[in-house]
Design a protein around this motif. Sequence first.
Motif, PDB file in Angstrom:
ATOM      1  N   ASP A  52      17.035  73.524 121.780  1.00 22.93           N
ATOM      2  CA  ASP A  52      16.103  73.605 120.665  1.00 22.93           C
ATOM      3  C   ASP A  52      16.742  74.250 119.436  1.00 22.93           C
ATOM      4  O   ASP A  52      16.600  73.762 118.316  1.00 22.93           O
ATOM      5  CB  ASP A  52      14.911  74.456 121.146  1.00 22.93           C
ATOM      6  N   LYS A  53      17.463  75.326 119.638  1.00 23.16           N
ATOM      7  CA  LYS A  53      17.937  76.119 118.491  1.00 23.16           C
ATOM      8  C   LYS A  53      19.407  75.912 118.151  1.00 23.16           C
ATOM      9  O   LYS A  53      19.847  76.248 117.059  1.00 23.16           O
ATOM     10  CB  LYS A  53      17.722  77.624 118.769  1.00 23.16           C
ATOM     11  N   CYS A  54      20.179  75.443 119.118  1.00 28.69           N
ATOM     12  CA  CYS A  54      21.621  75.325 118.855  1.00 28.69           C
ATOM     13  C   CYS A  54      22.117  73.959 119.334  1.00 28.69           C
ATOM     14  O   CYS A  54      23.230  73.808 119.799  1.00 28.69           O
ATOM     15  CB  CYS A  54      22.364  76.469 119.558  1.00 28.69           C
ATOM     16  N   GLY A  55      21.236  72.952 119.252  1.00 31.28           N
ATOM     17  CA  GLY A  55      21.564  71.628 119.746  1.00 31.28           C
ATOM     18  C   GLY A  55      22.017  70.696 118.644  1.00 31.28           C
ATOM     19  O   GLY A  55      22.901  71.024 117.852  1.00 31.28           O
ATOM     20  N   MET A  56      21.331  69.556 118.565  1.00 33.98           N
ATOM     21  CA  MET A  56      21.777  68.508 117.641  1.00 33.98           C
ATOM     22  C   MET A  56      21.704  68.927 116.187  1.00 33.98           C
ATOM     23  O   MET A  56      22.444  68.451 115.351  1.00 33.98           O
ATOM     24  CB  MET A  56      20.927  67.266 117.858  1.00 33.98           C
ATOM     25  N   ALA A  57      20.739  69.793 115.866  1.00 33.02           N
ATOM     26  CA  ALA A  57      20.631  70.310 114.502  1.00 33.02           C
ATOM     27  C   ALA A  57      20.288  71.793 114.619  1.00 33.02           C
ATOM     28  O   ALA A  57      19.585  72.203 115.534  1.00 33.02           O
ATOM     29  CB  ALA A  57      19.542  69.574 113.743  1.00 33.02           C
ATOM     30  N   ARG A  58      20.844  72.572 113.713  1.00 31.38           N
ATOM     31  CA  ARG A  58      20.655  74.022 113.785  1.00 31.38           C
ATOM     32  C   ARG A  58      20.226  74.534 112.425  1.00 31.38           C
ATOM     33  O   ARG A  58      20.589  73.943 111.413  1.00 31.38           O
ATOM     34  CB  ARG A  58      21.981  74.698 114.150  1.00 31.38           C
ATOM     35  N   ASN A  59      19.495  75.643 112.397  1.00 35.51           N
ATOM     36  CA  ASN A  59      19.248  76.317 111.120  1.00 35.51           C
ATOM     37  C   ASN A  59      19.212  77.820 111.324  1.00 35.51           C
ATOM     38  O   ASN A  59      19.154  78.297 112.465  1.00 35.51           O
ATOM     39  CB  ASN A  59      17.969  75.782 110.456  1.00 35.51           C
ATOM     40  N   GLN A  72      23.102  69.612 104.007  1.00 38.16           N
ATOM     41  CA  GLN A  72      23.150  68.155 104.137  1.00 38.16           C
ATOM     42  C   GLN A  72      22.941  67.508 102.778  1.00 38.16           C
ATOM     43  O   GLN A  72      22.363  68.104 101.869  1.00 38.16           O
ATOM     44  CB  GLN A  72      22.111  67.660 105.147  1.00 38.16           C
ATOM     45  N   THR A  73      23.430  66.291 102.664  1.00 37.57           N
ATOM     46  CA  THR A  73      23.258  65.571 101.404  1.00 37.57           C
ATOM     47  C   THR A  73      21.846  65.000 101.358  1.00 37.57           C
ATOM     48  O   THR A  73      21.099  65.084 102.343  1.00 37.57           O
ATOM     49  CB  THR A  73      24.242  64.386 101.309  1.00 37.57           C
ATOM     50  N   ASP A  81      20.836  62.007 101.512  1.00 37.66           N
ATOM     51  CA  ASP A  81      20.527  61.014 102.546  1.00 37.66           C
ATOM     52  C   ASP A  81      20.880  61.503 103.951  1.00 37.66           C
ATOM     53  O   ASP A  81      21.136  60.712 104.864  1.00 37.66           O
ATOM     54  CB  ASP A  81      21.149  59.644 102.237  1.00 37.66           C
ATOM     55  N   GLY A  82      20.903  62.822 104.126  1.00 34.96           N
ATOM     56  CA  GLY A  82      20.979  63.373 105.476  1.00 34.96           C
ATOM     57  C   GLY A  82      22.359  63.410 106.097  1.00 34.96           C
ATOM     58  O   GLY A  82      22.486  63.589 107.301  1.00 34.96           O
ATOM     59  N   GLU A  83      23.418  63.235 105.275  1.00 34.51           N
ATOM     60  CA  GLU A  83      24.765  63.306 105.856  1.00 34.51           C
ATOM     61  C   GLU A  83      25.251  64.762 105.824  1.00 34.51           C
ATOM     62  O   GLU A  83      24.823  65.568 105.007  1.00 34.51           O
ATOM     63  CB  GLU A  83      25.738  62.419 105.059  1.00 34.51           C
ATOM     64  N   ALA A  84      26.189  65.049 106.734  1.00 32.65           N
ATOM     65  CA  ALA A  84      26.715  66.415 106.849  1.00 32.65           C
ATOM     66  C   ALA A  84      27.450  66.829 105.574  1.00 32.65           C
ATOM     67  O   ALA A  84      28.166  66.026 104.979  1.00 32.65           O
ATOM     68  CB  ALA A  84      27.675  66.484 108.032  1.00 32.65           C
ATOM     69  N   MET A  85      27.264  68.083 105.187  1.00 29.81           N
ATOM     70  CA  MET A  85      27.972  68.587 104.004  1.00 29.81           C
ATOM     71  C   MET A  85      28.938  69.685 104.417  1.00 29.81           C
ATOM     72  O   MET A  85      28.545  70.803 104.745  1.00 29.81           O
ATOM     73  CB  MET A  85      26.985  69.111 102.969  1.00 29.81           C
ATOM     74  N   ARG A  86      30.227  69.334 104.398  1.00 36.13           N
ATOM     75  CA  ARG A  86      31.265  70.280 104.763  1.00 36.13           C
ATOM     76  C   ARG A  86      31.547  71.202 103.592  1.00 36.13           C
ATOM     77  O   ARG A  86      31.332  70.822 102.444  1.00 36.13           O
ATOM     78  CB  ARG A  86      32.531  69.501 105.091  1.00 36.13           C
ATOM     79  N   ASP A  87      32.061  72.384 103.888  1.00 38.93           N
ATOM     80  CA  ASP A  87      32.437  73.308 102.823  1.00 38.93           C
ATOM     81  C   ASP A  87      33.888  73.723 103.079  1.00 38.93           C
ATOM     82  O   ASP A  87      34.163  74.721 103.746  1.00 38.93           O
ATOM     83  CB  ASP A  87      31.496  74.519 102.861  1.00 38.93           C
TER      84      ASP A  87
END
Lengths: 662, 252
Positions: A536-543, A614-615, A617-623
């Motif tokens: 739930d917290k550290c799976g496919m999406a995290r915040n 994320q951008t 359109d939902g793509e990953a935003m690297r830094d």
Amino acid sequence: MSTPDFRNVSPLAAPPTRDAATANGALDGKTPQGPLAGAWDRYRAEVQLINPANKRKYQVIVVGSGLAGGAAAATLSELGYQVSCFCYQDSPRRAHSIAAQGGINAAKNYQNDGDSIFRLFYDTIKGGDFRSREANVYRLAQVSRDIIDQCVAQGVPFAREYGGQLANRSFGGAQVSRTFYARGQTGQQLLLGAYSALSKQIATGGVKMFSHCEMQDLIVIDGHAKGIVTRDLFTGEIQTHMAHAVVLATGGYGNVFYLSTNARGCNVTATWRAHRRGAFFANPCYTQIHPTCIPVGGDYQSKLTLMSESLRNDGRVWAPAKKGDKRAPQDIPESERDYYLERKYPSYGNLAPRDISSRAAKEACDDGRGVGDHGLGVYLDFADSIKRLGEPLIRERYGNLFDMYEKITGENAYQRPMRIFPAVHYTMGGLWVDYNLMSNLPGLHVIGEANFSDHGANRLGASALMQGLADGYFVLPYTIGVYLASEGGKKLPKADHPEAAAVREASTGRLQKMLAINGKRTPGEFHRELGLLMWDKCGMARNRDGLQHALQRIPQLREEFWQNLRVPGEAGNLNHALDHANRVSDYLEFAETMCFDALHREESCGGHFREEYQTEDGEAMRDDDNYAYVAAWEHKGADAQPYLHKEPLEFKEVHLAVRSYK
Amino acid sequence: MNLTLKVWRQKDSKSPGRIETYAAKNIPESASFLEMLDIVNEDIMHAGGEPIMFESDCREGICGTCSMVINGYAHGGQRGTTVCQLHMRHFKDGDELTIEPWRAAAFPVVRDLVVNRSGLDRIIQSGGYVSVRTGSAVDGNALPVPKKNSDLAMDAAQCIGCGACVAACKNGSAMLFLSAKVGHLGLLPQGQPERHRRVLNMVRQHDQEGFGNCTNQYECEAVCPKEISSTFITRLNRDYAVASARELLGAV
Ligand SMILES: Cc1cc2nc3c(=O)[nH]c(=O)nc-3n(C[C@H](O)[C@H](O)[C@H](O)COP(=O)(O)OP(=O)(O)OC[C@H]3O[C@@H](n4cnc5c(N)ncnc54)[C@H](O)[C@@H]3O)c2cc1C
Ligand code: FES
């Protein structure tokens, strides 16, 4: 008797950091100087050799008999080292590598479709979202070719064309056909190859094999890894084994999520206990969620089953275009289907890399367009391919997978589309190692899925088998010599050395403590609760909020574990509940470090998707300005936050770029 | 659904064993057989007992770890299925199931349903390999193999080493297991140089481990979860005869 520590760490603001330059020089990747092409050849030409007569004087422990460990143990023994090899299963042939289905990559260019070492190297770096070490990946691509030759010579029955030549297929994240396979059982056949080489060495006496024997802890003497403590799972006997060097090849930690495609016994115990003794754990938050698995059926479920990614070569992924569309798939007309991968990533389509495909499935389900009872599934549809190629050909290609699907779900995928959903599958993180595959703890080497080295933030399909065998057959047998040569005349400490005795006592004490609690909840209940929390917290999406919540909850759960655990029976014989509890106790500590890592990495890359980054359109935003480094965590003991070391990543041959598969 | 289980319980290899009865309650149809046992084990633990020990790892029919005899059938009697792939939808509410370990002289019981199968490993150690040192191989495509041979070799190579063939055989023979390895390597050019020595050594080791003789009943083939064909045993017998004759002539 030592008591386990409860690290009651409060959610952290910012972890303390030192970067490699200031960290006592500890995090030097030791990559060779000069151009990448030829670097490994130069290394091998210059590396100090140990003369054959002297090799016999060195004892090497290899924990693990999978592709990495099995290959390493066999090869080290062929070279003349005295090897002891360990696995928790009742036979080395059952290591989890056996379950790999799809295939193994190699830059052979047998298809003449433009493949090369550089292209495999580049695909792997890009697939890993620019979070892996160039020099290691280049070497991996280079030795990939030797692997195929070696396996063919062992008698691995790879698929062949009618002319008798080796066949290839394509796999996610690549535009060339470089994947070698043996029906849907590639891992099995490669592992049986390594197992046969290992068996031969066992027969010669060069390898002492300890099956059903689980590593409990690492023995560190004067800062060097010098042995392990094990438990014989059949008899309960605790043993001490000393060696000049220790190699961990113990696989991944995906079972921290409880449900995963990993085997039941897969564990973090070996690497975590080594971590507690000083080895740094790198990038634990990089976990891979595989897009094509059979959806969860109910809460009794004990594991998730992968449907090989190769299915995406001929299957089309779709979800209903309308929310809450409960019609049977055949009743949904073409115009009301959303082939979302083809729509969003036209150039890769259904072969988009795993992280991207998984997230796209989640997006469709979050949007209320999921299928199946729980709405947690999408379709993988073969109707078009069957029309185009005929059912017999599809059966020949994927028959065993379709059968497996039918056994589990009771549904016939030739007639209706498969339902699939992403599941935890692979862990890119692992113990930190340098170019020699040695951890920051001298003498401790880590290979295969257990290390962090080659896949960055996301692994491409068919690359884990390649890495395991590369490490085991072709890299470690050379690089371990660097350490052993420097150990030269030093004497091997005895098993009754006070350090060794203390570690052994700690292992026994820990098990006794678990048995003595006599509480109410079984190891399985703790494991499941932890797994749900992590998914739930550290799976496919995290915040941030979710991770902070997990960081509060994990120590509570751990405390409850040590107060309310129920393990029946004794430590002195076969006791599966105790084995399980022992593994869960380590997951309960490890999970926290994983969340620290996920929280501190304020960017999205590969398998690590932070919703805040994320951008549109939902793509990953690297830094890249702030996070182009390996995060290697140091255990700081009871009640302390782990300490972050950084290894900056430099890209000389490839340009950091936004990873696009559009 | 609700079922009654009669399960072999045995504390260790030295203690005598006995059948004990357990109720499996509220089992979902979609659960696997091993998940059903997981549920029963959780109940046993909550009631203060020791869970039924049975082995499993991959739970998808490939590692060969799971092993039990259900109502007299190794792996439960579904064609081409390991017990971890068996699902409860094949059973009915109210069924009574007897669950026992692999029974064979060469597989001593470790505990409950867990047996020691290390004899199979030692058969492989006696010759189930191609001797090729790491790094000494020629290019993979320098050694073409006709697709037909390669496919047939793969049919044999699929063996998961579970030991069901031994459990199903009234003589406790491991001939199907052995013939699968001999067949796999014997069908490939890589396996030729050691072909005769391999078969002789492996058969001798097989006998030494206490596995029985094959009397061509082929119960093994019927339970094999990978559906390995008994024609590999025929092939093995041929190979063995040739190798024995050559040995007499001093040509092995
Ligand atoms: C279902 C599935 C399908 C896959 N398909 C593919 C594929 O098609 N292509 C691909 O490239 N990759 C695939 N992968 C990934 C790949 O199989 C693994 O990453 C790889 O095989 C790992 O190999 P390994 O040698 O590092 O570890 P493993 O094979 O996991 O071996 C670990 C070894 O360590 C031992 N061990 C573990 N803990 C202990 C301990 N505490 N004490 C003693 N021994 C211990 C185990 O007994 C075992 O021998 C797949 C993975 C899964 C789960
Ligand atoms: S548990 Fe692996 S085959 Fe059944």
